[in-house]
Design an enzyme around this catalytic site. Structure first.
Site, short mmCIF file in Angstrom:
data_model
loop_
_atom_site.label_atom_id
_atom_site.label_comp_id
_atom_site.label_asym_id
_atom_site.label_seq_id
_atom_site.Cartn_x
_atom_site.Cartn_y
_atom_site.Cartn_z
N ASP A 257 23.14 50.60 -7.12
CA ASP A 257 23.78 49.31 -6.87
C ASP A 257 23.55 48.84 -5.44
O ASP A 257 23.72 49.60 -4.48
CB ASP A 257 25.29 49.46 -7.13
N GLU A 290 18.88 47.81 -7.42
CA GLU A 290 19.34 46.43 -7.27
C GLU A 290 19.23 46.13 -5.78
O GLU A 290 19.82 46.82 -4.96
CB GLU A 290 20.79 46.26 -7.72
N PHE A 311 14.43 36.31 -12.14
CA PHE A 311 14.18 35.97 -13.54
C PHE A 311 15.44 35.34 -14.15
O PHE A 311 15.40 34.27 -14.76
CB PHE A 311 13.79 37.23 -14.31
N ASN A 385 30.98 37.55 -12.69
CA ASN A 385 31.25 36.91 -11.41
C ASN A 385 31.42 35.40 -11.52
O ASN A 385 31.53 34.70 -10.51
CB ASN A 385 30.14 37.26 -10.40
#
Length: 582
Positions: A257, A290, A311, A385
């Site tokens: 992460d 990430e 993307f 989110n």
């Protein structure tokens, strides 16, 4: 009986049937006490360089804590907790589980089709295991668990974990997690774990009280103190954790992460190299980043791929016309940006990013294979989110979403599916936690302030309707419910993934882009030379009107969605063609 165990520098290790050694790094303290339930408190002996050690006559199942002055703390390397981060740690025998699939060596990365799940919403480790046959039938080859490191309370996204070695008890026991992974391997499925090495959660982490050297004073992250990987003990703590998950639990891969919040970045390569060195010969281990920085350099080392936010972002703009927040980076020329994404991987390769105050973002990535990028239309971040957690089923035209789904599943980048995508789920995926008192208030208000700049929530009264992260109802609403046309969505996913496995995955190794071009306001054509010399071509039109499509491939059609004829690519349509090698 075949069992696997990692040798750890930290924590509790069985050295006999009823004998355990305990080790804690507490360089800011001169004394530490070990408290094992049912036994006398005993001092731990200093072992140099801030280490404390002790041995006790106890075995698997023993509950223990460390007393540092007046503070009673869990073991930061606890393998299990009873029942939560504020309770005792539990001695675990890592060799107690008898693996049924000890010879499993994984699958090549080119075969990966990843399905991201929140294990709690799926019924814990046992619930995920029950869903595995269904996912295999769909065409999934890898299941990715959102973080499971022990967090406070009964529900959390997992990014507030504070005990990185302990599977959260809300999901199940260590052996139940191993049973899940074992079952996946029996079915030929890979298991990937999302791990968080950039920060600790805000509740239940007491390292700063006795090992402040875990944290840097000169750097801070948006989520808390930055971890100091320059210190050998800290570096070892996290490197051993990554090896622990891939060796002791037999995970086939790890997703790291927000690594842009890790410094120095060179530590990532050290960690990735160590994970690969620990694996048995011939075993496939997949390491995924990430990274907001779009660092192509990182993908030339021990890492297989990066989540390709570009993307998602450009397709979200094309599907919804939303251009706020980070979508502003993709608001102009979205079709051109999508073409670059399909041809070169990253869209931002050093250009100024409006969302980053005009600062350059990214590095050139055209030299990387398409499999260096994990593509997705939705994931936990991109849905959760949002203030109200809406999925694309509520935001996009259904035919356009189906065309985009075909693009995701048939293009050479590695596809990731978010739980519920395959049934057209309209269920929200909301941000949820289980904090209490002042921390609960701070998280609730922080969530509402986060969206204060969004036009839909400019009115304070409207912000009051943003779901309270700590309300149990918020968690319950996030459970996946199939959409009214679930059967159609499932048939689409199953058919596309069958094509991917039969025609595309076997040709992915060595695939390279031949080019991509804009063919309409929201339409793109792209082609790749596959590893066996065949040519894969795709065309996608996300516009409500048809576009001219000159020079369409003459190869047999692999798949089509929507109406296209007479040199036209219909509205909300997709086509794929495969021209086999001579």
């Amino acid at each position: 009986m075949t069992a696997f165990a990692s040798e750890l520098s930290f924590g509790a290790a069985l050295i006999g049937d009823d004998r355990t050694r305990f080790r804690l790094w507490a360089p800011a303290r001169t004394s530490v006490l070990l408290e094992v339930d049912g036994r006398a408190v005993q001092p731990m002996r200093p072992a140099g360089e801030g280490w404390f050690e002790a041995e006790a006559d106890c075995g698997a199942g023993a509950r223990y804590r460390y007393r540092v002055d007046d503070l009673l703390v869990s073991d930061p390397a606890s393998r299990a907790q009873s029942p939560d981060v504020h309770g005792p740690s539990v001695v675990v025998d890592p060799r107690a589980y008898a693996w049924r699939t000890p010879d499993w060596r994984g699958r090549p990365w080119e075969e990966a089709v990843i399905y991201e799940v929140h294990p709690g919403l799926m019924g814990g480790f046992k619930g995920v295991a029950e869903r595995l046959p269904e996912l295999r039938e769909l065409g999934v080859t890898a299941v990715e668990l959102m973080p499971i490191a022990d967090f406070p309370g009964a529900r959390n996204w997992g990014y507030d974990g504070v005990l990185p070695y302990a599977p959260d008890s809300a999901y199940g026991s260590p052996d139940e997690l191993k049973a899940l992974i074992d079952r996946a391997h029996e079915l030929g499925l890979m298991m990937i774990l999302d791990v968080v090495y950039n920060h600790f959660g805000p509740d239940g982490n007491f390292l700063s009280a006795y090992a402040p050297g875990f944290f840097r004073e000169d750097i801070h992250t948006p989520w808390g103190g930055a971890i100091d990987f320059r210190r050998p003990e800290v570096s070892r703590f996290f490197i051993e954790n990554a090896v622990y998950w891939t060796q002791e639990y037999r995970f086939d891969g790890l997703r790291f992460d927000a690594v842009h919040a890790i410094a120095p970045s060179g530590w990532l390569d050290e960690m990735g190299t160590a994970v690969r060195a620990a694996a048995e010969p011939g075993r496939h281990i997949h390491l995924i980043l990430e990274n907001e920085e779009n660092s192509a350099t990182r993908l030339s080392g021990p890492f297989d791929a990066q989540w390709n936010d570009d993307f998602h972002n450009v397709l979200h703009v094309l599907l919804t016309d939303e251009t706020g927040a980070y979508y502003q980076d993709f608001a102009d020329r979205p079709a051109e940006r999508l073409a670059r994404c399909l041809e070169e991987g990253f869209i931002y390769q050093g250009e100024p990013s409006p969302n980053h105050d005009g600062k350059p973002r990214g590095e050139p990535s055209a030299h990387l294979p398409p499999t260096a990028f994990v593509a997705f239309l939705q994931n936990h971040d991109q849905v959760g989110n949002r203030a109200l957690g809406e999925r694309l089923t509520l935001l996009a035209h259904p035919d356009a979403l189906k065309a985009a789904t075909a693009l995701l599943l048939l293009s050479p980048q590695i596809p990731l599916i978010f739980m519920g995508d395959e049934t057209g789920s309209p269920s929200p995926f909301l941000f949820f936690t289980d904090f209490h008192d002042d921390l609960a208030d701070a998280v609730r208000e922080g969530r509402r302030k986060e969206f204060a700049s969004f036009p839909a929530f400019a009115d304070p009264e409207k912000r009051e309707h943003i779901p309270d992260p700590n309300a149990h109802e918020t968690y319950q609403k996030s459970r996946v419910e199939p959409g009214p046309d679930a059967a159609d969505w499932r048939a689409l996913y199953k058919g596309l993934l069958a094509l991917r496995h039969a025609e595309i995955a076997p040709r992915l190794k060595g695939a390279r882009a031949l080019g991509a071009r804009v063919i309409g306001p929201n339409a793109v054509f792209a082609a790749w030379r596959m590893g066996d010399g065949a040519t894969l071509s795709i065309a996608v039109n996300l516009d409500a009107g048809a576009v001219s499509f000159e020079g369409a491939p003459t190869a047999p059609s692999l798949f089509s969605h929507g109406e296209s004829a007479g040199g036209k690519l219909g509205a909300h349509s997709f086509g794929a063609w495969l021209d086999a090698a001579p």
